[in-house]
Design a protein around this motif. Sequence first.
Motif, PDB file in Angstrom:
ATOM      1  N   GLN A  18      17.535   8.007 -11.639  1.00 11.60           N
ATOM      2  CA  GLN A  18      18.895   6.857 -11.753  1.00 11.60           C
ATOM      3  C   GLN A  18      19.082   5.977 -10.665  1.00 11.60           C
ATOM      4  O   GLN A  18      19.218   4.751 -10.661  1.00 11.60           O
ATOM      5  CB  GLN A  18      20.111   7.510 -12.290  1.00 11.60           C
ATOM      6  N   GLN A  19      19.061   6.858  -9.438  1.00 14.29           N
ATOM      7  CA  GLN A  19      19.537   6.113  -8.352  1.00 14.29           C
ATOM      8  C   GLN A  19      18.269   5.701  -7.618  1.00 14.29           C
ATOM      9  O   GLN A  19      18.325   5.001  -6.355  1.00 14.29           O
ATOM     10  CB  GLN A  19      19.947   6.958  -7.380  1.00 14.29           C
ATOM     11  N   GLY A  20      17.009   5.858  -8.137  1.00  9.04           N
ATOM     12  CA  GLY A  20      15.783   5.274  -7.572  1.00  9.04           C
ATOM     13  C   GLY A  20      15.147   5.877  -6.493  1.00  9.04           C
ATOM     14  O   GLY A  20      14.366   5.533  -5.640  1.00  9.04           O
ATOM     15  N   GLN A  21      15.657   7.267  -5.901  1.00 14.46           N
ATOM     16  CA  GLN A  21      15.035   7.997  -4.940  1.00 14.46           C
ATOM     17  C   GLN A  21      13.810   8.420  -5.354  1.00 14.46           C
ATOM     18  O   GLN A  21      12.963   8.756  -4.829  1.00 14.46           O
ATOM     19  CB  GLN A  21      15.902   9.255  -4.838  1.00 14.46           C
ATOM     20  N   ALA A  22      13.519   8.582  -6.847  1.00 10.97           N
ATOM     21  CA  ALA A  22      12.316   8.822  -7.404  1.00 10.97           C
ATOM     22  C   ALA A  22      12.170   7.644  -8.418  1.00 10.97           C
ATOM     23  O   ALA A  22      13.158   7.292  -9.471  1.00 10.97           O
ATOM     24  CB  ALA A  22      12.251  10.121  -7.948  1.00 10.97           C
ATOM     25  N   GLN A  23      10.885   7.176  -8.540  1.00  6.47           N
ATOM     26  CA  GLN A  23      10.785   6.086  -9.611  1.00  6.47           C
ATOM     27  C   GLN A  23      10.467   6.708 -10.945  1.00  6.47           C
ATOM     28  O   GLN A  23      11.335   6.197 -11.954  1.00  6.47           O
ATOM     29  CB  GLN A  23       9.443   5.329  -9.396  1.00  6.47           C
TER      30      GLN A  23
ATOM     31  N   ASN B 161      20.569   2.771 -16.403  1.00  7.75           N
ATOM     32  CA  ASN B 161      19.384   2.093 -15.554  1.00  7.75           C
ATOM     33  C   ASN B 161      18.342   2.794 -15.680  1.00  7.75           C
ATOM     34  O   ASN B 161      17.239   3.053 -14.586  1.00  7.75           O
ATOM     35  CB  ASN B 161      20.072   1.886 -14.289  1.00  7.75           C
ATOM     36  N   MET B 162      17.955   3.455 -16.885  1.00  6.77           N
ATOM     37  CA  MET B 162      16.597   4.211 -16.916  1.00  6.77           C
ATOM     38  C   MET B 162      16.130   3.929 -18.253  1.00  6.77           C
ATOM     39  O   MET B 162      16.647   3.347 -19.244  1.00  6.77           O
ATOM     40  CB  MET B 162      16.878   5.783 -16.945  1.00  6.77           C
TER      41      MET B 162
ATOM     42  N   ASN C  47      12.896   4.779 -13.788  1.00  9.53           N
ATOM     43  CA  ASN C  47      14.039   3.894 -13.396  1.00  9.53           C
ATOM     44  C   ASN C  47      13.680   2.599 -13.782  1.00  9.53           C
ATOM     45  O   ASN C  47      12.546   2.083 -13.711  1.00  9.53           O
ATOM     46  CB  ASN C  47      13.844   3.889 -11.699  1.00  9.53           C
ATOM     47  N   ALA C  48      14.825   1.947 -14.309  1.00  7.58           N
ATOM     48  CA  ALA C  48      14.410   0.630 -15.064  1.00  7.58           C
ATOM     49  C   ALA C  48      14.134  -0.412 -14.012  1.00  7.58           C
ATOM     50  O   ALA C  48      13.208  -1.286 -14.518  1.00  7.58           O
ATOM     51  CB  ALA C  48      15.575   0.149 -15.867  1.00  7.58           C
ATOM     52  N   ALA C  49      14.660  -0.625 -13.108  1.00  7.36           N
ATOM     53  CA  ALA C  49      14.493  -1.704 -11.993  1.00  7.36           C
ATOM     54  C   ALA C  49      13.021  -1.345 -11.652  1.00  7.36           C
ATOM     55  O   ALA C  49      12.270  -2.414 -11.282  1.00  7.36           O
ATOM     56  CB  ALA C  49      15.370  -1.433 -10.620  1.00  7.36           C
ATOM     57  N   ALA C  50      12.636  -0.109 -11.190  1.00  6.36           N
ATOM     58  CA  ALA C  50      11.118   0.086 -10.751  1.00  6.36           C
ATOM     59  C   ALA C  50      10.171  -0.389 -11.915  1.00  6.36           C
ATOM     60  O   ALA C  50       9.166  -1.066 -11.556  1.00  6.36           O
ATOM     61  CB  ALA C  50      10.788   1.506 -10.364  1.00  6.36           C
ATOM     62  N   PHE C  51      10.319  -0.148 -13.059  1.00  5.45           N
ATOM     63  CA  PHE C  51       9.468  -0.488 -14.153  1.00  5.45           C
ATOM     64  C   PHE C  51       9.437  -2.042 -14.297  1.00  5.45           C
ATOM     65  O   PHE C  51       8.563  -2.687 -14.500  1.00  5.45           O
ATOM     66  CB  PHE C  51      10.102  -0.042 -15.520  1.00  5.45           C
ATOM     67  N   ASN C  52      10.888  -2.562 -14.246  1.00  7.50           N
ATOM     68  CA  ASN C  52      10.922  -4.044 -14.363  1.00  7.50           C
ATOM     69  C   ASN C  52      10.188  -4.819 -13.188  1.00  7.50           C
ATOM     70  O   ASN C  52       9.763  -6.080 -13.327  1.00  7.50           O
ATOM     71  CB  ASN C  52      12.117  -4.550 -14.404  1.00  7.50           C
TER      72      ASN C  52
ATOM     73  N   GLN D 289       3.063  -2.723 -16.896  1.00  3.85           N
ATOM     74  CA  GLN D 289       3.994  -2.101 -17.501  1.00  3.85           C
ATOM     75  C   GLN D 289       3.194  -1.545 -18.978  1.00  3.85           C
ATOM     76  O   GLN D 289       3.601  -0.605 -19.323  1.00  3.85           O
ATOM     77  CB  GLN D 289       4.939  -3.212 -18.095  1.00  3.85           C
ATOM     78  N   ASP D 290       2.301  -2.545 -19.345  1.00  7.44           N
ATOM     79  CA  ASP D 290       1.607  -2.045 -20.617  1.00  7.44           C
ATOM     80  C   ASP D 290       0.681  -0.831 -20.549  1.00  7.44           C
ATOM     81  O   ASP D 290       0.762  -0.134 -21.149  1.00  7.44           O
ATOM     82  CB  ASP D 290       0.834  -3.447 -21.310  1.00  7.44           C
TER      83      ASP D 290
END
Length: 322
Positions: free
Chosen positions: A76-81, A131-132, A234-239, A246-247
């Motif tokens: 969630q916090q982006g420490q791991a993607q 955010n995930m 993590n949504a930001a990492a994915f985006n 992504q696909d």
Amino acid sequence: MKLKFGLMAAALTLGASAMAQTKWDLPAAYPASNFHTENLVQFANDVDKATGGKLKITVHPNQSLFKANEIKRAVQQGQAQIGEILLVNFENENPLFGVDGVPFLATGYAQSMKLYRAQKPALEKLLAAQNMRLLYTVAWPPQGIYANKQINSVADMKGLKWRAYSPATAKIAELVGAQPVTVQAAELSQALATGVVDSYMSSGSTGYDSKTYEHIKNWYDTQAWLPKNAVIVNAAAFNALDKPTQDAVLKAAAESETRGWKLSEEKNGWYTDQLKSKGMNIIKPSPQLAADLKKVGDVMLSDWLKKAGPEGKSIVDAYRKQ
Ligand code: PCA
């Protein structure tokens, strides 16, 4: 001047290719040889291949990067993607995470898949709000009781030093008069060896991984529930990934889900055979024990429905309608 220009171009090319490679860490809580972890490694390899090495995912097994209960927050916090979590571990945060830990609501793979389908929209919504994003889930094999003592009814479970891995498995202890101690799988061998616990409920898979057969004689094959691991990102990492990457992740995730559920079912028999060959008794529960446990399940389902409210009820209804 020409040379300098050439060097600069080379440096730029290098820089561009270094930038084009993304590295993700994937913390997981179970040992490298566990089927879930092997499936994660295959997922990572598939993504690597499909993206021509643009996205490299490193799997960190056995709580080597984060403890089981910390993985969700780390993603969630982006420490791991990206990470793998046991959904039922988060039932106290929101009951909807824990529907697959209610005993005897869904037993066997076909029912568990139906329950997953009913639960999935709620999981996606909960994770999106944090955010995930849910990539996929895989069920553990059915849960049974490990104990040295003969367990012919729930009354025989009184006083057991009971290893719990989730709020629901701690609740079972409370309902049967056992003493719960929460221990995650990575620390289970030690807890058994030091006598901190003398019993627990889990799959043949975790009994095998933790070498439970060195300490406990019996496994009662109660087939009480099949909890799921979920791989979340993590949504930001994915985006931040380009569309083809992504696909590729989504495609590999869908394949990993299908493969994982199949593996779980196929390996279930293998795991119990291993326990047998290590000297354990695999025991069909007595009618009394089965009836008593079913009552425990009924209490837990009604408690869960109270906690989970209308959303919980609609999951159970959607599951039963399939
Ligand atoms: N193994 C994990 C969770 C469920 C299972 O079968 C464990 O015992 O921790």
